[in-house]
Structure formats: structure tokens, C-alpha cells
Design a protein around this motif. Structure first.
Motif, PDB file in Angstrom:
ATOM      1  N   ILE A 124       0.751  -1.228  -0.055  1.00 43.40           N
ATOM      2  CA  ILE A 124       0.012  -0.138  -0.095  1.00 43.40           C
ATOM      3  C   ILE A 124       1.002   1.264   0.101  1.00 43.40           C
ATOM      4  CG2 ILE A 124      -1.676   1.275   1.308  1.00 43.40           C
ATOM      5  CD1 ILE A 124      -2.945  -1.433   2.291  1.00 43.40           C
ATOM      6  N   TYR A 125       1.729   1.205   0.836  1.00 47.70           N
ATOM      7  CA  TYR A 125       2.883   2.190   1.119  1.00 47.70           C
ATOM      8  C   TYR A 125       3.412   2.719  -0.238  1.00 47.70           C
ATOM      9  CZ  TYR A 125       6.224   5.843   2.768  1.00 47.70           C
ATOM     10  OH  TYR A 125       6.952   6.690   3.012  1.00 47.70           O
ATOM     11  N   ARG A 126       3.763   1.563  -1.069  1.00 52.16           N
ATOM     12  CA  ARG A 126       4.957   1.945  -2.223  1.00 52.16           C
ATOM     13  C   ARG A 126       3.792   2.195  -3.407  1.00 52.16           C
ATOM     14  NH1 ARG A 126       9.210  -3.231  -1.755  1.00 52.16           N
ATOM     15  NH2 ARG A 126      10.689  -2.190  -0.297  1.00 52.16           N
ATOM     16  N   GLN A 127       2.747   1.513  -3.270  1.00 49.15           N
ATOM     17  CA  GLN A 127       1.859   1.803  -4.492  1.00 49.15           C
ATOM     18  C   GLN A 127       1.121   3.263  -4.469  1.00 49.15           C
ATOM     19  OE1 GLN A 127      -1.202  -1.266  -5.022  1.00 49.15           O
ATOM     20  NE2 GLN A 127       0.391  -2.814  -4.997  1.00 49.15           N
ATOM     21  N   LYS A 128       0.789   3.839  -3.265  1.00 50.80           N
ATOM     22  CA  LYS A 128       0.076   5.169  -3.236  1.00 50.80           C
ATOM     23  C   LYS A 128       0.859   6.020  -2.477  1.00 50.80           C
ATOM     24  CE  LYS A 128      -4.285   4.509  -2.013  1.00 50.80           C
ATOM     25  NZ  LYS A 128      -5.488   3.998  -1.060  1.00 50.80           N
ATOM     26  N   TYR A 129       1.708   5.848  -1.603  1.00 50.71           N
ATOM     27  CA  TYR A 129       2.477   7.254  -0.639  1.00 50.71           C
ATOM     28  C   TYR A 129       3.618   7.392  -0.880  1.00 50.71           C
ATOM     29  CZ  TYR A 129      -2.307   6.471   1.321  1.00 50.71           C
ATOM     30  OH  TYR A 129      -3.614   6.617   1.578  1.00 50.71           O
ATOM     31  N   GLN A 130       4.717   6.263  -1.140  1.00 48.03           N
ATOM     32  CA  GLN A 130       6.003   6.464  -1.119  1.00 48.03           C
ATOM     33  C   GLN A 130       6.536   7.407  -2.086  1.00 48.03           C
ATOM     34  OE1 GLN A 130       8.678   2.956  -1.569  1.00 48.03           O
ATOM     35  NE2 GLN A 130       9.662   3.602   0.091  1.00 48.03           N
ATOM     36  N   ALA A 131       6.140   7.578  -3.640  1.00 44.20           N
ATOM     37  CA  ALA A 131       6.699   8.419  -4.286  1.00 44.20           C
ATOM     38  C   ALA A 131       6.383   9.708  -4.016  1.00 44.20           C
ATOM     39  CB  ALA A 131       6.105   7.977  -5.840  1.00 44.20           C
ATOM     40  N   ILE A 132       5.250  10.025  -3.503  1.00 35.05           N
ATOM     41  CA  ILE A 132       4.666  11.400  -3.295  1.00 35.05           C
ATOM     42  C   ILE A 132       5.616  11.903  -1.818  1.00 35.05           C
ATOM     43  CG2 ILE A 132       2.953  13.047  -2.601  1.00 35.05           C
ATOM     44  CD1 ILE A 132       1.031  10.898  -4.126  1.00 35.05           C
ATOM     45  N   GLN A 133       5.483  10.904  -0.871  1.00 35.61           N
ATOM     46  CA  GLN A 133       5.904  11.237   0.372  1.00 35.61           C
ATOM     47  C   GLN A 133       7.446  11.260   0.656  1.00 35.61           C
ATOM     48  OE1 GLN A 133       3.508   8.969   3.229  1.00 35.61           O
ATOM     49  NE2 GLN A 133       1.702  10.409   2.689  1.00 35.61           N
ATOM     50  N   GLY A 134       8.103  10.404  -0.091  1.00 33.64           N
ATOM     51  CA  GLY A 134       9.484  10.387   0.103  1.00 33.64           C
ATOM     52  C   GLY A 134      10.135   9.468   1.225  1.00 33.64           C
ATOM     53  N   GLY A 135       9.312   8.499   1.705  1.00 34.54           N
ATOM     54  CA  GLY A 135       9.687   7.772   2.864  1.00 34.54           C
ATOM     55  C   GLY A 135      10.286   6.566   2.623  1.00 34.54           C
ATOM     56  N   GLN A 136      10.619   5.950   3.689  1.00 39.19           N
ATOM     57  CA  GLN A 136      11.151   4.632   3.806  1.00 39.19           C
ATOM     58  C   GLN A 136      10.464   3.760   4.772  1.00 39.19           C
ATOM     59  OE1 GLN A 136      15.487   4.645   4.597  1.00 39.19           O
ATOM     60  NE2 GLN A 136      15.824   4.678   2.411  1.00 39.19           N
ATOM     61  N   ILE A 137      10.249   2.373   4.323  1.00 39.52           N
ATOM     62  CA  ILE A 137       9.485   1.415   5.149  1.00 39.52           C
ATOM     63  C   ILE A 137      10.308   0.149   5.437  1.00 39.52           C
ATOM     64  CG2 ILE A 137       7.986   0.549   3.232  1.00 39.52           C
ATOM     65  CD1 ILE A 137       5.557   0.649   5.283  1.00 39.52           C
ATOM     66  N   GLY A 138      10.101  -0.519   6.698  1.00 37.20           N
ATOM     67  CA  GLY A 138      10.725  -1.574   6.971  1.00 37.20           C
ATOM     68  C   GLY A 138      10.012  -2.374   7.919  1.00 37.20           C
ATOM     69  N   ILE A 139      10.857  -3.387   8.837  1.00 33.92           N
ATOM     70  CA  ILE A 139      10.256  -4.077   9.771  1.00 33.92           C
ATOM     71  C   ILE A 139      11.380  -4.186  10.878  1.00 33.92           C
ATOM     72  CG2 ILE A 139      10.906  -6.260   8.753  1.00 33.92           C
ATOM     73  CD1 ILE A 139       7.951  -7.224   9.881  1.00 33.92           C
ATOM     74  N   THR A 140      11.035  -4.265  12.072  1.00 33.05           N
ATOM     75  CA  THR A 140      11.841  -4.473  13.201  1.00 33.05           C
ATOM     76  C   THR A 140      11.895  -5.628  13.842  1.00 33.05           C
ATOM     77  OG1 THR A 140      11.696  -2.104  13.441  1.00 33.05           O
ATOM     78  CG2 THR A 140      12.865  -3.372  15.415  1.00 33.05           C
ATOM     79  N   LEU A 141      12.961  -6.517  13.927  1.00 36.80           N
ATOM     80  CA  LEU A 141      13.053  -7.833  14.407  1.00 36.80           C
ATOM     81  C   LEU A 141      13.974  -7.705  15.890  1.00 36.80           C
ATOM     82  CD1 LEU A 141      13.867  -9.810  11.123  1.00 36.80           C
ATOM     83  CD2 LEU A 141      11.836  -9.276  12.079  1.00 36.80           C
ATOM     84  N   MET A 142      13.287  -8.659  16.666  1.00 39.75           N
ATOM     85  CA  MET A 142      14.278  -8.822  17.847  1.00 39.75           C
ATOM     86  C   MET A 142      15.329  -9.822  17.128  1.00 39.75           C
ATOM     87  SD  MET A 142      15.623  -8.894  20.965  1.00 39.75           S
ATOM     88  CE  MET A 142      14.399  -8.368  22.108  1.00 39.75           C
ATOM     89  N   VAL A 143      16.811  -9.433  17.472  1.00 36.26           N
ATOM     90  CA  VAL A 143      17.826 -10.157  16.710  1.00 36.26           C
ATOM     91  C   VAL A 143      18.989 -10.550  17.873  1.00 36.26           C
ATOM     92  CG1 VAL A 143      19.613 -10.429  15.257  1.00 36.26           C
ATOM     93  CG2 VAL A 143      17.532  -8.912  14.704  1.00 36.26           C
ATOM     94  N   ARG A 144      18.472 -11.624  18.690  1.00 32.10           N
ATOM     95  CA  ARG A 144      19.367 -12.254  19.588  1.00 32.10           C
ATOM     96  C   ARG A 144      20.651 -12.966  18.771  1.00 32.10           C
ATOM     97  NH1 ARG A 144      14.281 -14.491  22.553  1.00 32.10           N
ATOM     98  NH2 ARG A 144      13.483 -12.816  23.644  1.00 32.10           N
TER      99      ARG A 144
END
Length: 503
Positions: A249-269
Motif C-alpha cells: 500500500i505504501y509503495r503503490q500510493k504514498y512512497q513516491a509522493i511522500q519520499g519515505g522509507q518502510i521496513g520491519i523491526t526484528l528482535m535479533v538475539r
């Protein structure tokens, strides 16, 4: 070359190596932010449930964590109804961040504050609060780094269809994420879809010691139902699909206009073998695959790790070809939360008739406190693993910190030099990893303030800035670590002003 000349050259080589190592050590011990690449982001973080308070104010409704703690499952009987009360103190808090010299503040949106019933009407007071917080940060030159979901599922969705255990969660989460993009994305340029989706399925659906308290014997007790052998994998699958949906959704509708980045946060032991036995080395490898690869392998390669496929079998959900296409590459960065290394031993899972996540992985030692240790070199191993096994993705270290436990509730303690030492050690390891080619681009201390800690309440304190939880005003005070971190960020020393002075 004569033997004597060879010995002389060898000796000179050894001396040069030691001098270089000494230079690196001296350089690392005197680190400041200026030793890191230009644009490297330094900040600190918190999460909505842990720091905001105002649990029943201005239209906010309960999350599954509100229900859990008010049912009496916290060992110390604490709750997060007020916590650090950032809801009413956000301006003061942002001023502290500015005075410390932070580049960024990582925080989360509370789903039950923004959309109290999980879907449908947006709460105008919730919308106003997050707009105000974001605007305050930007006014002070501080980047907002936003986690969309940090464990606080609206209780309404849990009651209606079982929450994350149902595939209906994917649609409701996606709609909620889009509300965030639409309303805040003009100013928020850094989004994380989920915090620690590789942990929530274990605590909530295997051990059952976290909401919604689902498990099965012998892996948990006192649960409200559940199946520890299947549900953790189902829940993780839905989280993965919800993540991919939100990114799409972000990439198709918002990223090009808003210029942000999106990811995910994992616990990494990081997992190391308990002994030098081959079986324990294999166990550490398996646990890293189960723990890190559970999400990173699909995100990079489009399917679960082969070792999980072989050991979990039909209990591990299938990723269809179309879903694989959506999941693979659905990140601009990977956020990692890293605190410690765990030394694990191998067990023979074939002898176990009943299976859960840890028996599937064939390890023991995860819950043994003696096996859980803090060593800064573990961060270097994690970053090297991501570089070698997953193509060196852009990384944001979203959590790293060290806790203490106050002897007396409410006792104010400025002296946390142990925390400064911990942070310096991990920053040195990070510095060396970046020099060695790690694609890490940011580092956030956990936490900016003392907070309500999941499962531990107020018995553990991670804050750079302390909070007097016995004071109605929840007075903030600067610990030594806040001054140390500010010195690191500014490259200079700070006067030890007390008790409540700004930097």
C-alpha cells in the motif's frame, strides 16, 4: 632472505600489527558521532503503551496489554495507566531530546488510541496527539521514526475474531497502516510496520506468558486455550503477510509522493554454542535460522528457511507463489533490536512427542539466565551475519540498551555509569562493523525514558532519562548516561547539573 632478516621482519610486522590494533582501540574508545558516516542517524526510543499513559483518556480504548495487566498477570501488580505520562508531557520530552542532541526519536502509534475499535472511525483526539507530537519533533529538528504496531492490538479485535490468529487481522492492520500513511506520512519519512514479530508469537501463543495467553501443555500453563505446536507459526505467517500488505500500500500510493522509507523491526538475539561440541554448534545455527531467518529469509528469499521447513513440516504455513512475490523485497531497511547473546545446547527433538517452537529448533538454554550474557562482540556477529547471509541490507539498530533494577520503588538514581559503559562498548562494535562494510545506517538507544517494561513493569529501568513514578507530575531527571550520550553526540563534555536541569 636470511633467517635473521626473516625474524627481524616478522618482529617488525608483529609490532606494526599491535600498534595498529592499539590505534583502533584508542580511536574506538574516544568515539564520537563524527567517526560514523555522514548521515548516520543517532536517536533513542520508546513505545506508545510503555510511555504514553492516559490509558482511558480522550477516546482511547483498551489493548490486549491493558487487559492482561488489569487481570493481574504482572508480578509486581503494576500497570501502564499513567506510566511516564508522555501524553501530557510530550513538549517537555521533546525539549530534552533536543537538548541532548538527538537526531531522531523512535516511537509507536497506539492503534487503540487512533482507531479505538480496531477498524472504522478515527479518534480525533488521538489524531491530534500524534500530529502534535510529530510537529513538535520536527520543529526541534528531530526526525520522527514511527513503528505502526508495537504489541498493543485493540482488545476489540481480539474479542471479535481472535486477533492475529485470524487472517482477518491482515485486512484490518492494512487499513490502520494506511490511516497512518495518509495522516502522518507528509512528515514521517521512516516507518516500521511491526516491532519484534518474531517474539510476539512465542510469548502470546507458545509459552502463553504474554497476551492473549494462548498455549498448550506442557509448554505453558494457565492459558485461555491454544496450541503451542501450531499457533506461533500461524500468527507469524499473518504478521508477515500483514507487513507485506502494508508495504505494498505504501509503495503503490504514498512512497513516491511522500519520499519515505518502510521496513520491519526484528528482535535479533545472537546464538552461540554452549560447548565446543558439534551438536551444540548445529543447535546455535538452527536457532539463528529459527529466530532471525523466520522473517528475514522470506523477506529476502521469499520462503521460510529450509531448516524450518524440514523440522516443522506441515505445521509451518505454506507461502504461495503470489504471496512470495509480495513478501520478497518488501523492505527498504531492516530494523534490529539487539541486547545479548544466548549460549544454547542441542536436544534430540525426535525423542519429543509434543512439539513447540524451541523443540522444533532442537535447542535448550533460551530461558536459562546463566546462558544469557551481554557481550558487545555479539552485535558485530549479528551485523556480519546479515551482511553475509542476507545481502547486507540497510539496517537500523532500533533498540540497544541496558537495564537496572531500583532497590526502592521511586528512588532517584543518577549514577548509571554501567549503562554508559555498555553503550560505549556496543557503539565501538558498531563502529568497527561499519568500517568492515556493514550497511548499518542508524542507532537508537532503548530507551529515552524509564518506561513500563513488558512483563517487568517498573522493576527494570532502561532510561537515559529517569522518571519519578512516585511524583504526580512524573518528573524527569537526567542520568549520567544521558549526559554521556549527549557528549558522544556533541563530541564534548557536559556539566553534571542536578537535579532536574536541562542539558
Amino acid at each position: 632472505m636470511a633467517t635473521g632478516e626473516l625474524a627481524l621482519v616478522s618482529s617488525l610486522f608483529i609490532v606494526v600489527v599491535f600498534l595498529l590494533l592499539g590505534a583502533v582501540a584508542r580511536e574506538a574508545s574516544a568515539l564520537t558521532r563524527h567517526d560514523f558516516p555522514e548521515g548516520f542517524v543517532f536517536g533513542a526510543g520508546s513505545s506508545a503503551f510503555q510511555v504514553e499513559g492516559a490509558a482511558a483518556e480522550d477516546g482511547r480504548k483498551p489493548s490486549i496489554w491493558d487487559t492482561f495487566i488489569h487481570q493481574g498477570y504482572m508480578p509486581d501488580g503494576s500497570n501502564a495507566d499513567v506510566s511516564a505520562d508522555q501524553y501530557h508531557h510530550y513538549k517537555e520530552d521533546v525539549k530534552l531530546m533536543y537538548d541532548m542532541g538527538l537526531d531522531a526519536y523512535r516511537f509507536s502509534i497506539a492503534w487503540p488510541r487512533l482507531i479505538p475499535d480496531g477498524r472504522g472511525e478515527i479518534n480525533p483526539k488521538g489524531l491530534e496527539y500524534y500530529n502534535n507530537l510529530i510537529d513538535e519533533l520536527i520543529m526541534h529538528g528531530i526526525q520522527p521514526h514511527v513503528t505502526i504496531y508495537h504489541f498493543d492490538l485493540p482488545q476489540a479485535l481480539q474479542d471479535e475474531y481472535g486477533g492475529i490468529l485470524s487472517p482477518r487481522f491482515i485486512e484490518d492492520y492494512s487499513a490502520y497502516a494506511e490511516v497512518c500513511f495518509k495522516n502522518f506520512g507528509d512528515r514521517v519519512k521512516h516507518w516500521a510496520t511491526f516491532n519484534q514479530p518474531n517474539i510476539e508469537p512465542i510469548g502470546g501463543f507458545d509459552a502463553g506468558d504474554r497476551p492473549p495467553r494462548r498455549c498448550s501443555y506442557p509448554f505453558g500453563t494457565n492459558c485461555t486455550g491454544g496450541d503451542s505446536s501450531t499457533e506461533p507459526y500461524i500468527v507469524a505467517h499473518h504478521l508477515l503477510l500483514a507487513h507485506a500488505s502494508a508495504v505494498s500500500i505504501y509503495r503503490q500510493k504514498y512512497q513516491a509522493i511522500q519520499g519515505g522509507q518502510i521496513g520491519i523491526t526484528l528482535m535479533v538475539r545472537w546464538h552461540e554454542p554452549y560447548t565446543d561440541k558439534t551438536a551444540d554448534a548445529a543447535a546455535a545455527f538452527r536457532m539463528n535460522e529459527f529466530h532471525i531467518g523466520w522473517f528475514l529469509h522470506p523477506l529476502v528469499h521469499g520462503d521460510y528457511p529450509p531448516v524450518m521447513r524440514s523440522r516443522v513440516g506441515v505445521r509451518l504455513p505454506s507461502i504461495t507463489a503470489s504471496d512470495s512475490e509480495k513478501i520478497r523485497g518488501s523492505f527498504d531497511f531492516i530494523g534490529i533490536n539487539h541486547y545479548y547473546v544466548i549460549f544454547v545446547q542441542s536436544i534430540d527433538a525426535n525423542e519429543q512427542k509434543l512439539r513447540d517452537y524451541y523443540i522444533d529448533a532442537g535447542v535448550q538454554g533460551e530461558d536459562d539466565k546463566e546462558n544469557i550474557q551481554c557481550h558487545s562482540w555479539s552485535l558485530g556477529k549479528v551485523l556480519n551475519h546479515l551482511k553475509l547471509e542476507y545481502g547486507n541490507p540497510p539496517v537500523m539498530i532500533h533498540e540497544n540498551g541496558y537495564s537496572d533494577s531500583p532497590d526502592i520503588f521511586g528512588k532517584i538514581n543518577y549514577n548509571d555509569d554501567f549503562r554508559s559503559k555498555f553503550l560505549q562498548g556496543y557503539l565501538e562494535a558498531l563502529y568497527l562493523s561499519v568500517r568492515n562494510g556493514s550497511n548499518t545506517r542508524g542507532y537508537f538507544v532503548w530507551s529515552m525514558f524509564d518506561t513500563f517494561e513488558f512483563l517487568y513493569g517498573y522493576r527494570l529501568r532502561f532510561g537515559l532519562c529517569g522518571v519519578d513514578f512516585t511524583a504526580a507530575a512524573r518528573t524527569r531527571y537526567l542520568k549520567n548516561s544521558a549526559r554521556w550520550y549527549s557528549g558522544f553526540l556533541r563530541g564534548g563534555e557536559l556539566r553534571p547539573e542536578k537535579p532536574y536541569a536541562t542539558l
